[in-house]
Design a protein around this motif. Structure first.
Motif, mmCIF file in Angstrom:
data_model
loop_
_atom_site.group_PDB
_atom_site.id
_atom_site.type_symbol
_atom_site.label_atom_id
_atom_site.label_comp_id
_atom_site.label_asym_id
_atom_site.label_seq_id
_atom_site.Cartn_x
_atom_site.Cartn_y
_atom_site.Cartn_z
ATOM 1 N N LEU A 392 7.336 -5.319 -11.111
ATOM 2 C CA LEU A 392 6.401 -5.496 -10.112
ATOM 3 C C LEU A 392 6.225 -7.046 -9.738
ATOM 4 C CD1 LEU A 392 3.767 -2.572 -10.599
ATOM 5 C CD2 LEU A 392 5.980 -2.686 -9.028
ATOM 6 N N ALA A 393 6.008 -7.881 -11.217
ATOM 7 C CA ALA A 393 5.733 -9.176 -10.978
ATOM 8 C C ALA A 393 6.831 -10.122 -10.324
ATOM 9 C CB ALA A 393 5.561 -9.719 -12.327
ATOM 10 N N ASN A 394 8.092 -9.719 -10.608
ATOM 11 C CA ASN A 394 9.357 -10.017 -9.833
ATOM 12 C C ASN A 394 10.204 -9.261 -9.442
ATOM 13 O OD1 ASN A 394 8.900 -12.982 -10.992
ATOM 14 N ND2 ASN A 394 8.875 -12.152 -13.024
ATOM 15 N N TYR A 469 6.448 3.447 -8.029
ATOM 16 C CA TYR A 469 7.305 2.720 -8.648
ATOM 17 C C TYR A 469 7.428 1.123 -8.221
ATOM 18 C CZ TYR A 469 11.539 1.438 -11.493
ATOM 19 O OH TYR A 469 12.437 0.586 -12.240
ATOM 20 N N LEU A 470 7.370 1.020 -7.015
ATOM 21 C CA LEU A 470 7.688 -0.200 -6.326
ATOM 22 C C LEU A 470 6.143 -0.922 -6.228
ATOM 23 C CD1 LEU A 470 10.547 -0.048 -3.914
ATOM 24 C CD2 LEU A 470 10.672 -0.204 -6.397
ATOM 25 N N ASP A 471 5.187 0.050 -6.185
ATOM 26 C CA ASP A 471 3.852 -0.681 -5.787
ATOM 27 C C ASP A 471 2.879 0.578 -5.984
ATOM 28 O OD1 ASP A 471 1.274 -1.205 -4.834
ATOM 29 O OD2 ASP A 471 2.334 -2.873 -3.576
ATOM 30 N N PRO A 472 2.238 0.738 -7.223
ATOM 31 C CA PRO A 472 1.253 1.995 -7.429
ATOM 32 C C PRO A 472 0.008 2.159 -6.655
ATOM 33 C CG PRO A 472 1.402 0.514 -9.310
ATOM 34 C CD PRO A 472 2.446 -0.276 -8.444
ATOM 35 N N LYS A 473 -0.269 0.965 -6.335
ATOM 36 C CA LYS A 473 -1.585 1.238 -5.388
ATOM 37 C C LYS A 473 -1.137 1.482 -3.943
ATOM 38 C CE LYS A 473 -5.448 -1.042 -3.263
ATOM 39 N NZ LYS A 473 -6.265 -2.470 -3.161
ATOM 40 N N LEU A 606 7.688 -3.100 -2.235
ATOM 41 C CA LEU A 606 7.346 -1.851 -1.179
ATOM 42 C C LEU A 606 6.934 -2.200 -0.032
ATOM 43 C CD1 LEU A 606 7.289 1.305 -0.928
ATOM 44 C CD2 LEU A 606 4.952 0.884 -1.647
ATOM 45 N N PHE A 607 7.504 -2.054 1.077
ATOM 46 C CA PHE A 607 6.913 -2.373 2.307
ATOM 47 C C PHE A 607 5.503 -2.165 2.709
ATOM 48 C CE2 PHE A 607 8.874 2.088 2.472
ATOM 49 C CZ PHE A 607 7.849 2.693 2.775
ATOM 50 N N ASP A 608 5.253 -2.869 3.775
ATOM 51 C CA ASP A 608 3.487 -2.628 4.054
ATOM 52 C C ASP A 608 2.992 -1.599 4.390
ATOM 53 O OD1 ASP A 608 3.365 -5.432 3.171
ATOM 54 O OD2 ASP A 608 3.720 -6.374 5.151
ATOM 55 N N PHE A 609 1.860 -1.294 4.250
ATOM 56 C CA PHE A 609 1.370 0.070 4.785
ATOM 57 C C PHE A 609 -0.034 -0.044 5.606
ATOM 58 C CE2 PHE A 609 -1.463 3.939 3.518
ATOM 59 C CZ PHE A 609 -1.026 4.656 4.615
ATOM 60 N N ASP A 610 -0.091 0.209 6.689
ATOM 61 C CA ASP A 610 -0.893 -0.092 7.649
ATOM 62 C C ASP A 610 -1.929 1.185 7.738
ATOM 63 O OD1 ASP A 610 -2.763 -0.566 9.595
ATOM 64 O OD2 ASP A 610 -1.275 -1.489 10.937
ATOM 65 N N LEU A 611 -2.782 1.217 6.728
ATOM 66 C CA LEU A 611 -3.778 2.396 6.798
ATOM 67 C C LEU A 611 -4.631 2.563 7.956
ATOM 68 C CD1 LEU A 611 -4.969 4.700 4.891
ATOM 69 C CD2 LEU A 611 -6.560 2.924 3.897
ATOM 70 N N GLU A 612 -4.834 1.511 8.692
ATOM 71 C CA GLU A 612 -5.730 1.653 9.844
ATOM 72 C C GLU A 612 -4.947 2.436 11.249
ATOM 73 O OE1 GLU A 612 -7.834 -1.830 11.377
ATOM 74 O OE2 GLU A 612 -8.445 -2.133 9.147
ATOM 75 N N ALA A 613 -3.710 1.878 11.012
ATOM 76 C CA ALA A 613 -2.795 2.580 12.328
ATOM 77 C C ALA A 613 -2.652 3.895 11.680
ATOM 78 C CB ALA A 613 -1.610 1.724 12.366
ATOM 79 N N GLU A 614 -2.425 4.304 10.575
ATOM 80 C CA GLU A 614 -2.090 5.606 10.241
ATOM 81 C C GLU A 614 -3.302 6.557 10.552
ATOM 82 O OE1 GLU A 614 0.192 6.922 7.188
ATOM 83 O OE2 GLU A 614 -0.291 8.802 8.409
#
Lengths: 738, 228
Positions: A392-394, A469-473, A606-614
């Motif tokens: 995740l760091a690299n 795996y690419l971004d847990p949060k 991991l790609f960005d996730f737009d929670l507001e748009a969702e």
């Protein structure tokens, strides 16, 4: 495996507690709490009750942060299951539980007893179980071992659910190499009850009786809780005795009898709890703990199936299909009579006593005398170190797919095991018994009507291990969002979630980091969708020979449909209906099925996730459905737009003609927050007047063919070609099985 | 019509059947226990789906020893109408009230899915609301639904026109595509598909309703015993 008793001094000297999963520091802590050198029984109880499975000693600091309450929650985490008000005097009860370790060792019984256990949690609250769902994750399906696990685990889930008469209405099955030796078997049960009849697992009132009912206690599954709280190695054969055997017939009698008591003998009942992990000790001591009571049990009175069982074995056996009730003094016979009518073994095995000690007698001898709290509230809780994993760091560079032959790629995507049709698996589950199932498996969410009301419940299970795996949060937030999206596409408003947190060894800082980050994502998303966490479990140590699974929180979500006429499914209904795409599409490919197809693995940031748009998109879709403007709705998830489009056509053999201003490869992008919807032509004006984030991209056509125009290609494919790829993939793999 | 549904320990479609007969078809329907020994007050007795006694040995093999089964034989011998669905069908064959046996499905797996049946007989107590050749969609949900009868029995069944329903696309390997079959007298029907799961449009279809309406029609106001 028969347990050999040791003296307190020998235990201290030979440190036999290490074999039970307790550390030296934990031994010392327990000895100090109870004020004497623990004997064989006492140290056994501590090993079960202080396991991660019962004490949540590593995950508690994280679980405490979960958002667990809104105006509709009647009971949150802490009991057998959570409860939410659904109106008209009714409440929904649900919980999910993992049975990963037992299923890895003995797939049929491991899966079957996972189902049995979660059902008991639901009826222990007083609710009639009305639906089961599962969430399964397996390794690479081309491997014979995986094929074997799939076959036996599915058989086990069906074997239990079909026989007890609870429909298995939904679920998910994912495939990825990280689960090869460590499959995930998460089972969720949903129950319905009158909201004024909620029961709790408590034992209060000095002199009140403890009544044991159900199967006799044997040597099966002894100390399974601490088994589940350790890693696997290649020497797993020795673990076999830690797996239990299920008896759905017994459980049906137990369920019917317990529901008769909770509904018709309320004055007799103080509390009721199932015997799950750590068996009799956890159920009894937790019931005492919740009421701040003392308790005494006479182990000679416990119905036993084997001779010469030691107190350690009796208390830590995980024999299935057993319940413990606290019954008001004077009402014992009334309760015993109910059980007798069902031919169930029931016995008074102890009483609530003065004080706060937990006392066990065996052959007239006091074999355990410890404070109740030493096994419950005073179990250790550890603050773990978290460290971001190297990957995740690299992260690897972004994956930029090239699609030159769109039809070939489309067909290959439909056949990816995680995307492909699962009906060859779920047709082995009875999805209709109880005759309430409105939407069967195969759509976005299953829908069950609530008898005696105009309402229905939608339910789904979702996990996104690859994304985590690419971004847990972000991956965890997406898991919750996708569950909500599935419900919304069915016409439901999310009510709440249950979760199974499937992670690796929490004592490793990298694994703990994944757990802590995932929790942040869950908290953020559950608040956004007004869907609090009302129950759940953790399954840590999902590692084999040091390799952990993808961090995989499973989200089980239930939603409410207030009007049966707004139930919506994913299938195209009529030719010429207009097709709208809701939400923006970007080139989101890291972690996608397309990346998996083209490179064999997932990697990158991991790609960005737009929670507001969702949120905005979901609110819009629900609004349009509630105004009866939508004929079909489907969420976009694995494989993106083109996969979703094809899935909508299969059920009724209807094709589509669409035109999008996107590059061809973006047809498989996994940008979140998107839906496909169809609208009858006559409702076009009303739908567009809602001014939602929807773009008209084409229409449904009677001709069973998909005609697609992108900025770079124009291509057509006959529906049956995609459908064949979709339907034959899993059977083809499974037929390789010897 | 006054109907009863026998709830064996492990039956799990008993409530569904009662709901279909009572709430949807509109006839009287009681749940009775396997200890019951007098069935004389009923026009129709139904044996529901499920896993009686767990069905760990062979489907229906234990249930047939229940006290109610003796009464059920007497009831059928006297001309009373008996309907066995799924596990009920299995129990009736185990008890000898119907010919043949139900084996494991051809692919050895439990199957739950809608199937299409063709109505072969529309003049029975159970099918008089259908037309010969009519196609019905009903759900199946069974592991042991593969109907078998030896060649002589089969020839007899066909000669007597005892097959009421046949699968149009045989899901389980049943001989002659048999989905539902009566005894020689025609007052006992066993079938693997679940008509009680297809009585409400909300749940996907109403093709099963005709079966219950047929029984209501057949037993209308008459003393049905001895009327065949």
């Amino acid at each position: 495996m028969v347990h050999v008793e040791m003296s307190p001094t020998a235990i201290a000297k030979k440190k036999s507690y290490l074999d039970l999963g307790l550390t030296e520091a934990e031994y010392d802590r327990f000895a100090a709490l109870i004020g004497h050198q623990p004997n064989d029984t006492e140290i056994g109880l501590a090993s079960g009750m202080w396991s991660e499975h019962c004490a949540y000693k590593y995950s508690k600091p994280i679980l405490r942060q979960f958002w667990t309450k809104n105006e509709r929650v009647l009971m949150g985490p802490g009991e057998g299951a959570g409860v939410i008000d659904i109106g008209e005097g009714k409440a929904v009860v649900f919980k999910a539980e993992s049975h990963n370790h037992p299923s890895a060792v003995e797939p049929y019984e491991g899966a079957a007893t996972g189902v049995g256990g979660i059902i008991r949690d639901i009826f222990s609250i007083g609710a009639k179980p009305v639906a089961m769902l599962d969430s399964l994750a397996f390794g690479d399906l081309s491997q014979p071992h995986t094929q074997h696990l799939v076959d036996r685990i599915v058989a086990g889930i069906g074997g239990y659910g079909n026989a007890i008469g609870i429909p298995t209405v939904g679920g998910e099955t994912n495939f990825d190499g990280s689960y090869t030796r460590n499959p995930l078997v998460n089972a969720m049960c949903v129950g319905i009850m009158d909201k004024d009849q909620i029961q709790k697992g408590k034992a209060a009132g000095v002199g009140n009786a403890l009544i044991y009912v159900g199967a006799k206690t044997g040597r099966d599954g002894i100390n399974g809780a601490s088994f589940a709280s350790s890693e696997f190695s290649d020497e797993e054969a020795a673990d076999r005795s830690a797996v239990q055997v299920g008896d759905p017939f017994m459980e049906k009698l137990l369920m019917d009898a317990c529901l008769e008591i909770t509904q018709q003998h309320q004055q007799a009942l103080v509390g009721i709890q199932d015997m799950g992990a750590a068996g009799l000790v956890s159920s009894s001591v937790e019931m005492a703990g919740k009421a701040n009571s003392g308790m005494a049990l006479d182990l000679d009175l416990i119905p036993q199936r084997e001779a010469n069982m030691t107190p350690f074995e009796i208390m830590l056996s995980e024999s299935q299909e057993r319940m413990l009730l606290c019954v008001r003094a004077g009402f014992e016979q009334e309760v015993l009579d109910v059980f007798a009518a069902y031919d169930l073994d029931a016995a008074i095995v102890g009483h609530v006593i003065e004080g706060h000690q937990y006392k066990l007698y065996h052959h007239g001898k006091l074999v355990c005398d410890v404070p109740v709290s030493s096994l419950t509230d005073d179990a250790p809780v550890y603050k773990q170190e978290a460290k971001m994993p190297e990957r995740l760091a690299n992260p690897a560079s972004d994956f930029d797919p090239i699609v030159t032959d769109p039809v070939t790629t489309w067909k290959a995507m439909m056949a990816m095991p995680t995307i492909a049709d699962k009906s060859s698996l779920y047709r082995r589950y009875d999805a209709q018994v109880q005759t309430n199932t409105v939407v069967l498996p195969g759509s976005d969410a299953a829908v069950i009507r609530v008898r005696g009301t105009h309402r229905a419940l939608a339910m789904t299970t979702d996990s996104k291990g690859r994304y985590l795996y690419l971004d847990p949060k972000v991956g965890a937030a997406i898991s919750v969002a996708e569950a909500a999206r599935n419900l919304v596409a069915s016409g439901a408003e999310p009510l709440g979630i249950t979760d199974c947190l499937n992670f690796g060894d929490p004592t490793k800082p990298e694994a703990f980091y994944e757990l802590a980050e995932a929790a942040k994502g869950i908290i953020q998303a559950t608040k956004a969708f007004n869907a609090p966490v009302i129950s759940g479990n953790v399954s840590l140590y999902n590692e084999t020979n040091g390799h952990a699974i993808y961090p995989t929180p499973m989200i089980g979500m239930v939603g409410l449909i207030e009007d049966l006429s707004t139930i919506t499914t994913a299938a195209f209904k009529h030719a010429n209906d207009l097709i709208y795409l809701v939400g923006e599409t970007h080139g989101d490919f890291n972690g996608s099925e397309l990346q998996k197809l083209q490179t064999g693995h997932v990697a990158g940031r991991l790609f960005d996730f737009d929670l507001e748009a969702e949120q905005v998109n979901q609110a819009f879709v629900l609004k349009a459905i509630r105004q009866h403007l939508v004929t079909a709705a489907h969420d976009l998830s694995d494989g993106g737009l083109l996969v979703a489009l094809a899935e909508m056509g299969f059920t009724n053999g209807l094709g589509a003609k669409i035109k999008v201003t996107l590059p061809t490869s973006w047809g498989f992008s996994e940008t979140q927050g998107r839906f496909l919807m169809t609208v009858a032509p006559e409702n076009r004006a009303a739908f567009e007047a809602l001014n939602g984030p929807a773009k008209l991209i084409g229409h449904v056509q009677a001709k069973p063919q998909f005609d697609v125009t992108t900025v770079s290609h124009q291509f057509s494919v006959v529906l049956s070609q995609l459908q064949t790829a979709f339907e034959e993939a899993l059977p083809w793999y499974m037929n390789q099985k010897a | 019509m006054k109907a009863a549904v026998i709830s064996f320990p492990g039956s799990n479609c008993d409530l569904d059947l009662q709901w279909a007969v009572q709430q949807i078809a509109g006839a009287d329907c009681e749940l009775i226990k396997q200890e019951q020994t007098d069935l004389s007050s009923y026009d129709v007795v139904m044996v529901p789906g499920g896993f009686s006694y767990g069905d760990y040995l062979r489907s229906g093999a234990i249930a047939r020893f229940s006290p109610v089964m003796t009464a059920l034989k007497d009831f059928a011998d006297a001309g009373g109408y008996v309907l066995g669905i799924c596990n009920g069908f299995q129990i009736l064959t185990e008890a000898g009230l119907l010919p043949g046996a139900l084996q494991w499905n051809r692919d050895l797996n439990f199957i739950c899915e809608p199937v299409t049946l063709t109505v072969d007989r529309a003049d029975t107590a159970f099918s008089n609301q259908y037309r010969v050749g009519e196609q019905l969609t009903l759900p199946i949900a069974h592991g042991e639904g593969n109907y078998y009868a030896d060649p002589e029995t089969l020839a007899e069944l066909e000669a007597n026109d005892q097959v009421v329903f046949r699968y149009t696309d045989n899901p389980n390997g049943s001989v002659h595509d048999i989905a539902g079959v009566t005894n020689a007298a025609g007052n006992v029907l066993g079938m693997m598909p679940h008509p009680e799961r297809a009585v409400e449009a909300l749940l996907g279809g109403t093709d099963g309703l005709g079966l219950f309406q047929s029984l209501i029609q057949q037993t209308k106001g008459a003393d049905i015993r001895g009327t065949r």
